[in-house]
Design a protein around this motif. Structure first.
Motif, PDB file in Angstrom:
ATOM      1  N   VAL A 264      -3.846 -17.041  -9.735  1.00 44.29           N
ATOM      2  CA  VAL A 264      -5.077 -16.266  -9.815  1.00 44.29           C
ATOM      3  C   VAL A 264      -4.752 -14.866  -9.289  1.00 44.29           C
ATOM      4  CG1 VAL A 264      -7.426 -16.007  -8.952  1.00 44.29           C
ATOM      5  CG2 VAL A 264      -6.558 -18.281  -9.540  1.00 44.29           C
ATOM      6  N   VAL A 265      -4.872 -13.882 -10.165  1.00 45.70           N
ATOM      7  CA  VAL A 265      -4.598 -12.507  -9.765  1.00 45.70           C
ATOM      8  C   VAL A 265      -5.925 -11.765  -9.734  1.00 45.70           C
ATOM      9  CG1 VAL A 265      -3.321 -10.395 -10.308  1.00 45.70           C
ATOM     10  CG2 VAL A 265      -2.326 -12.620 -10.822  1.00 45.70           C
ATOM     11  N   ASP A 266      -6.234 -11.173  -8.592  1.00 46.19           N
ATOM     12  CA  ASP A 266      -7.535 -10.556  -8.385  1.00 46.19           C
ATOM     13  C   ASP A 266      -7.366  -9.074  -8.079  1.00 46.19           C
ATOM     14  OD1 ASP A 266     -10.148  -9.991  -7.829  1.00 46.19           O
ATOM     15  OD2 ASP A 266     -10.243 -11.120  -5.956  1.00 46.19           O
ATOM     16  N   ASP A 267      -7.608  -8.228  -9.061  1.00 44.98           N
ATOM     17  CA  ASP A 267      -7.574  -6.776  -8.908  1.00 44.98           C
ATOM     18  C   ASP A 267      -6.348  -6.304  -8.125  1.00 44.98           C
ATOM     19  OD1 ASP A 267      -8.529  -4.182  -9.243  1.00 44.98           O
ATOM     20  OD2 ASP A 267      -9.545  -4.210  -7.298  1.00 44.98           O
ATOM     21  N   ALA A 268      -5.154  -6.708  -8.585  1.00 44.33           N
ATOM     22  CA  ALA A 268      -3.929  -6.397  -7.836  1.00 44.33           C
ATOM     23  C   ALA A 268      -3.436  -4.979  -8.108  1.00 44.33           C
ATOM     24  CB  ALA A 268      -2.841  -7.400  -8.187  1.00 44.33           C
ATOM     25  N   HIS A 269      -3.148  -4.269  -7.035  1.00 43.78           N
ATOM     26  CA  HIS A 269      -2.500  -2.969  -7.113  1.00 43.78           C
ATOM     27  C   HIS A 269      -1.156  -3.085  -6.419  1.00 43.78           C
ATOM     28  CE1 HIS A 269      -5.809  -0.262  -8.430  1.00 43.78           C
ATOM     29  NE2 HIS A 269      -6.544  -1.298  -8.028  1.00 43.78           N
ATOM     30  N   VAL A 270      -0.095  -2.608  -7.053  1.00 43.37           N
ATOM     31  CA  VAL A 270       1.215  -2.640  -6.405  1.00 43.37           C
ATOM     32  C   VAL A 270       1.810  -1.245  -6.391  1.00 43.37           C
ATOM     33  CG1 VAL A 270       3.523  -3.621  -6.401  1.00 43.37           C
ATOM     34  CG2 VAL A 270       1.611  -4.991  -7.199  1.00 43.37           C
TER      35      VAL A 270
ATOM     36  N   ARG B  94      10.615   7.297  -2.537  1.00 36.13           N
ATOM     37  CA  ARG B  94       9.495   7.775  -3.347  1.00 36.13           C
ATOM     38  C   ARG B  94       8.586   6.605  -3.689  1.00 36.13           C
ATOM     39  NH1 ARG B  94      11.549  11.108  -8.175  1.00 36.13           N
ATOM     40  NH2 ARG B  94      13.042  11.834  -6.664  1.00 36.13           N
ATOM     41  N   GLU B  95       7.304   6.859  -3.837  1.00 39.66           N
ATOM     42  CA  GLU B  95       6.360   5.785  -4.133  1.00 39.66           C
ATOM     43  C   GLU B  95       6.020   5.734  -5.618  1.00 39.66           C
ATOM     44  OE1 GLU B  95       3.012   5.994  -1.498  1.00 39.66           O
ATOM     45  OE2 GLU B  95       4.117   4.779  -0.043  1.00 39.66           O
ATOM     46  N   VAL B  96       5.963   4.510  -6.126  1.00 39.37           N
ATOM     47  CA  VAL B  96       5.621   4.318  -7.536  1.00 39.37           C
ATOM     48  C   VAL B  96       4.436   3.368  -7.620  1.00 39.37           C
ATOM     49  CG1 VAL B  96       6.466   3.501  -9.756  1.00 39.37           C
ATOM     50  CG2 VAL B  96       8.038   4.631  -8.189  1.00 39.37           C
ATOM     51  N   HIS B  97       3.354   3.823  -8.251  1.00 39.27           N
ATOM     52  CA  HIS B  97       2.175   2.964  -8.434  1.00 39.27           C
ATOM     53  C   HIS B  97       2.359   2.217  -9.747  1.00 39.27           C
ATOM     54  CE1 HIS B  97      -2.459   2.746  -7.727  1.00 39.27           C
ATOM     55  NE2 HIS B  97      -1.936   1.584  -8.015  1.00 39.27           N
ATOM     56  N   ALA B  98       2.891   1.000  -9.672  1.00 37.48           N
ATOM     57  CA  ALA B  98       3.328   0.332 -10.897  1.00 37.48           C
ATOM     58  C   ALA B  98       2.272  -0.572 -11.519  1.00 37.48           C
ATOM     59  CB  ALA B  98       4.591  -0.479 -10.614  1.00 37.48           C
ATOM     60  N   VAL B  99       1.443  -1.212 -10.698  1.00 39.60           N
ATOM     61  CA  VAL B  99       0.393  -2.092 -11.224  1.00 39.60           C
ATOM     62  C   VAL B  99      -0.942  -1.581 -10.699  1.00 39.60           C
ATOM     63  CG1 VAL B  99      -0.520  -4.439 -11.244  1.00 39.60           C
ATOM     64  CG2 VAL B  99       1.941  -4.081 -11.384  1.00 39.60           C
TER      65      VAL B  99
ATOM     66  N   GLY C 146       5.196  -2.029 -16.059  1.00 38.06           N
ATOM     67  CA  GLY C 146       4.833  -2.796 -14.869  1.00 38.06           C
ATOM     68  C   GLY C 146       4.969  -4.296 -15.030  1.00 38.06           C
ATOM     69  N   LYS C 147       5.605  -4.754 -16.124  1.00 36.37           N
ATOM     70  CA  LYS C 147       5.718  -6.195 -16.352  1.00 36.37           C
ATOM     71  C   LYS C 147       6.546  -6.884 -15.273  1.00 36.37           C
ATOM     72  CE  LYS C 147       7.875  -5.640 -20.237  1.00 36.37           C
ATOM     73  NZ  LYS C 147       8.032  -4.193 -20.443  1.00 36.37           N
ATOM     74  N   SER C 148       7.732  -6.314 -15.023  1.00 32.27           N
ATOM     75  CA  SER C 148       8.620  -6.953 -14.047  1.00 32.27           C
ATOM     76  C   SER C 148       8.035  -6.872 -12.648  1.00 32.27           C
ATOM     77  CB  SER C 148       9.989  -6.285 -14.071  1.00 32.27           C
ATOM     78  OG  SER C 148      10.544  -6.401 -15.351  1.00 32.27           O
ATOM     79  N   THR C 149       7.355  -5.758 -12.350  1.00 31.66           N
ATOM     80  CA  THR C 149       6.714  -5.617 -11.041  1.00 31.66           C
ATOM     81  C   THR C 149       5.645  -6.680 -10.862  1.00 31.66           C
ATOM     82  OG1 THR C 149       7.073  -3.259 -11.260  1.00 31.66           O
ATOM     83  CG2 THR C 149       5.600  -3.958  -9.513  1.00 31.66           C
ATOM     84  N   LEU C 150       4.884  -6.920 -11.926  1.00 27.04           N
ATOM     85  CA  LEU C 150       3.831  -7.934 -11.853  1.00 27.04           C
ATOM     86  C   LEU C 150       4.433  -9.313 -11.593  1.00 27.04           C
ATOM     87  CD1 LEU C 150       0.823  -8.477 -12.101  1.00 27.04           C
ATOM     88  CD2 LEU C 150       1.133  -8.808 -14.543  1.00 27.04           C
TER      89      LEU C 150
END
Lengths: 271, 299
Positions: A24-30, A62-67, A89-93
């Motif tokens: 269950v993924v709920d509004d995930a930010h990575v 450096r920061e990357v907003h991937a998901v 962002g597939k692999s990050t997810l």
């Protein structure tokens, strides 16, 4: 009910017919940090000491907003394809679902411990393949007796011995396809609740792909959930009935494979 | 499995409620200390197999193979003996300097290799850590076990050197076993602690050579630390030098193997210090590593 007592395999629905969620993924930010992005020379021992003392973050980070806010629910017995352009962002997810990357906002809940199977899942390259099989199986928590029993069948499945006795040669002598096959064979030896496959089937040859697709089907029947990241739409079509299309960290479409793939193909050919 | 026409009782739930209803856990949550220790115990075969594999792998590209396991400590001892024993002649006042030097080197090397191996235990094995799920403490523990195997080989070499330099075989030699056991616990804790630090502070790897060299000069590997006591006039500093865990472990092994090895403190005091250090770093390192369990392999 009597059925459930005779079989040890968990079923994919509750007695009253509801599907059982496994992820269950709920509004995930990575947001992840990348090291080593700076120029050469910023990593000298003297600079490292200065940064440690002054607690200044390295300029090479450096920061990357991937998901960016992904929500979905995956159920037992499902095989879900993840498609999208490079860097979407597939692999990050997948890594987030595996619990390897923290979510910065939102949450990811999983059944049991998901296992990620990726192309760079390096074992010990200086050791023979058979030794890597033993190590990999022990690392998955199998007992030494089980390992002894299962090892030959895993080497057989990987097919590395088809061109002579490669199992006793160090893994650094393997072709990229061979080591990918061996890694897949090891990771898929155990029934996982959730198996995440990241492009791992792409390097194998046709025959191995057919065999591994068969293995993915078996894993699904073992009531697990399989996620598959691939750029080969054919593989997704053959193995997954549901597909999630990710673009720039956001879900563009989530539904039956045939619909989503059609939209995706329209999108990519339009550009 | 066809979708039933009956209204789905789960449809009104939020994602978090749905997860709670089916008992899903937060991805990558940290297990309790007791559960973690139990998990680690079931993975003991993996730790042993991984440690063995590392020993084999470290020599696999060399033509002489595992002979290097013996040659490495021998060559090391020869180099230091040439510089400090023959050319600079630091042996003043120390009987049987070559055996004295070798004990110091091999015992120090056990800790230093475990510490630098620990720093890279997580950061250097990201592939393995991201691919398979096992208690992460397995890796630094395996690093310690690998180094223990190297130390045991070095000890065999050492016994040869000690006998060749005319030391008698005594019952006191058996004291090497508890001394090394305490040092191994100390090293395991150290490797665990360094592994967590090294996973976060990627710059630590570059700093380790300096830290370890400083530690080596402070541990009386190449000379007696009595020289420090002569030059440091502050009694607190002298006490710090004498409480150095590596000095303690080195002196204990020297005391066990060599007849006339000079000691900086009385033997019972050394044993007490050795036990305290092993307990403190062993338990402390384990707790510290466990608290970071959910972070390894990220970023």
């Amino acid at each position: 009910m009597a059925d459930q007592t005779t079989t040890t395999r968990p079923t994919s629905t509750t007695p009253d017919g509801r599907r059982i969620p496994t992820v269950v993924v709920d509004d995930a930010h990575v947001i992840y940090r990348v090291h080593g992005a700076g120029s050469a020379g910023s990593n000298t021992p003297a600079n490292a000491l200065r940064r440690l003392v002054s607690r200044v973050p390295s300029p090479a980070v450096r920061e990357v907003h991937a998901v960016k806010g992904v929500s979905f629910t995956a159920y037992r017995g499902e095989a879900i394809g993840l498609i999208g352009s490079n860097g979407s962002g597939k692999s990050t997810l997948l890594r987030t679902i595996a619990g390897l990357l923290p979510v910065n906002k939102g949450a990811v809940y999983t059944q049991g411990q998901p296992s990620l199977l990726g192309v760079n899942a390096a074992l010990l390259n200086d050791l023979p393949g058979e030794r890597n099989v033993t190590l990999g199986l022990l690392a998955m928590g199998l007992s030494p007796e089980e390992v002894r029993r299962r090892a030959p069948e895993i080497i057989e499945f990987s097919g590395i011995n088809e061109r002579g006795d490669f199992a006793s040669l160090p893994m650094r002598t393997y072709s990229s396809g061979m080591s990918a096959r061996l890694r897949f064979a090891i990771s898929s030896a155990k029934n996982h609740d959730v198996l995440l496959i990241d492009e791992a089937l792409a390097t194998g040859d046709r025959r191995f792909r057919r065999r591994s697709e068969q293995r993915v089907r078996e894993l699904r029947e073992g009531a697990g959930t399989v996620f598959l990241v691939s750029h080969q739409i054919g593989t997704i079509r053959e193995t997954c009935e549901r597909t999630i299309w990710l673009e720039s960290g956001v879900i563009r479409a989530d539904g039956p494979t045939s619909d989503v793939v059609a939209q995706y193909e329209e999108y990519t050919s339009g550009k | 499995m066809a979708h039933t026409a009956v209204a789905d009782p789960d449809s009104g739930l939020t994602q978090a409620q749905l997860a709670a209803r089916y008992g899903l856990s937060f991805a990558g949550a940290r297990p309790t200390l007791a559960a973690y220790t139990r998990q680690l115990w079931t993975y003991r075969h993996f730790i042993a197999a991984y440690a063995n594999a590392k020993v084999v792998a470290s020599f696999s590209t060399a033509r002489l193979g595992r002979i290097w396991q013996v040659l490495t400590p021998l060559t090391n001892a020869a180099v230091y003996y040439l510089i400090f024993g023959v050319i600079l002649n630091t042996q003043a006042g120390i009987p049987n300097f070559i055996a004295y030097l070798c004990v110091g080197l091999f015992v120090f090397n056990f800790t230093s290799a475990a510490a630098s191996g620990g720093v890279q235990a997580i950061s250097g094995n990201l592939g393995l850590i991201r691919a398979l799920h096992f208690p992460r403490a397995c890796v630094p523990l395996a690093v310690t076990l690998t180094q223990l195997q190297h130390l045991i080989t070095a000890m065999v070499v050492l016994v040869g050197i000690v006998l060749a330099t005319g030391e008698p075989i005594t019952l006191e030699w058996l004291l090497v076993v508890p001394a090394v056991a305490l040092q191994a616990i100390f090293n395991a804790g150290l490797a665990l602690g360094m592994a967590r630090l090294g996973a976060k502070l990627t710059d630590l790897r570059q700093l380790m050579p300096f830290v370890l060299r400083t530690w080596m000069y402070g541990s009386g590997v190449l000379y007696s630390v009595d020289k420090f006591a002569e030059n440091l006039h502050n009694p607190v500093l002298v006490a710090v030098v004498h409480a150095n865990p590596l000095l303690v472990y080195i002196e204990l092994v020297r005391h066990a193997l060599l007849e006339n090895a000079p000691l900086t403190s009385a033997a019972p005091r050394l044993w007490a210090l050795a036990a305290i250090w092993a307990l403190l770093i062993g338990v402390g390192g384990y707790l510290y590593f466990w608290r970071g369990e959910q972070e390894y392999g990220r970023g």
